[in-house]
Design a protein around this motif. Sequence first.
Motif, mmCIF file in Angstrom:
data_model
loop_
_atom_site.group_PDB
_atom_site.id
_atom_site.type_symbol
_atom_site.label_atom_id
_atom_site.label_comp_id
_atom_site.label_asym_id
_atom_site.label_seq_id
_atom_site.Cartn_x
_atom_site.Cartn_y
_atom_site.Cartn_z
ATOM 1 N N ASP A 106 -4.353 4.430 -3.334
ATOM 2 C CA ASP A 106 -4.520 4.429 -1.886
ATOM 3 C C ASP A 106 -5.183 5.696 -1.360
ATOM 4 N N ASP A 113 -0.617 -3.097 1.717
ATOM 5 C CA ASP A 113 0.579 -3.452 2.476
ATOM 6 C C ASP A 113 0.692 -2.672 3.785
ATOM 7 N N ASP A 114 0.266 -1.430 3.782
ATOM 8 C CA ASP A 114 0.469 -0.569 4.943
ATOM 9 C C ASP A 114 -0.798 0.246 5.167
ATOM 10 N N ARG A 125 -1.347 2.678 6.880
ATOM 11 C CA ARG A 125 -1.124 4.119 6.962
ATOM 12 C C ARG A 125 -1.259 4.816 5.615
ATOM 13 N N THR A 126 -1.145 4.070 4.527
ATOM 14 C CA THR A 126 -1.199 4.703 3.207
ATOM 15 C C THR A 126 -2.605 5.134 2.811
#
Length: 366
Positions: free
Chosen positions: A21, A174-175, A177-178
Motif C-alpha cells: 500500500d 480495503d481502506d 487511507r492506507t
Amino acid sequence: MGTWQGRLGVAEFAISGPDQDTARIVAARVAVLDDDGAELSRWDWGSDRADAVVGEVAQTLRTLLALGIPIATFDATGGLTVLDRECRRRGIEPLAEPAPILDPLLLDELIEPEFDGARTLNAMAERYEVLPGSLAAGRIVLAMSQREEFAGTPAALHARQRGMIDGWPVVPLDDIRTIVDTQPIPAPAPRPSDTVPMFEFSETGVLALVAPPEVVPPQSAPPPPPTPAPGRIHVAAAIVTDTAGRAIVVRKHGTTGFMQPGGKIERGESALAALTRELQEELGLDVDVDATEFLGSYEAAALNEPGQTVRAEVFALATDQELTPAAEIAEIYWLESPDDTDSVELAPLTLDVMLPLWAARRPALF
C-alpha cells in the motif's frame, strides 16, 4: 501458442519496500517477446524517470492487454498491486482487472504441484533452462508452454491462477487511507507522453510494434530524491520449527529474499503480543505463549530497506500446525538445517543471527 499470436508481454518492477500500500515503483521494464523469446520491443523506466514510470507503465500494459497480448510477470500480486496503489495515489486511472496475466510463480505450481524446492526466479530459470536476468519471467513462461501440463488459452490459465490465491493479481483496496503518501518525493517536470508504445498494422494486417522516438533529455536534470536517514526498524521475529526439526522462512510480496516470520512492533505493543499477532496474520499460526522462549535482542542490516537496521526481539517455538502463507506473505520455505544457506536468498538477520541461534539449540531439541 497459436492463441497468443506469437507474442508475449513481460513486465518487471523495482519496488521500494514490502508494504504494497505504501511502496513505490522506482523503476520498471516492459517488453514484448516473440514465441522464440527474442525481444521485439522494450521500454525502460529508470530511477531518473520516476515522474513518468507509473502512468506510462500503466498505459503500456493497458495497450498490450487491449491488443490481446498476455503479460508475464513474476509474483504478479506484488508488482501489479503496487502499480494499482501508485495509480490511485497519483490520480491516474488504474488497470481495471488486468487479464490475461501469466505468473510463472503460480504456473509452476500448476505444472509441478508436488515440487518442494525453491520457486525463486533464478531457481526456476535454471529448471526451465532459461538464462536468468532481464525478461527471464517471460522466457520461463514460453518454456512452460512447451510442457504437456501447460494446457489452455492465456485466459483459461489466468482463471486457474485466480482460483489459487484470493485477490490475485491485484489485492483489493480495503481502506483508501492506507495509500496515503508516506514517502514523499519531489515531482520533477513531466516528460513527453510519446514514450509509451505505438502500434501500426502492415498491409497484410499483421500487428507491428514501433519503438518510441528518442526523447531529448532536459538541459538540467531534476534533483535526486532525498536519501532516507538511517534508522532502526523494531520487530519481533521467531525461529519456528516443526516436528521434523525444520525451520520456516517467509518471502513477502514484491521481494525476493526470505526471512524469519514476524513483523514490526506497534506503538504500545509488547514484543510477544506483536509476534502473536504477526504469526496469526502471516501463517495462520496460533501461538502458545507458554511454550514460546525469548532468546534476546539482536541487530542486523534490513533486507528490503537499504541503509536501515533491524532490531529484532527473537523468540523460538515449535509447532505441529499446518502453516500457509497469508496477508503480505507470498511464499514459505522450510529450511532443512542451519547449514541450508544456498537453497533460497536469505535476509542478513536470518543468516547472521537466526541460523546460529537455531544451530546452538537444535541438538537439544531434535
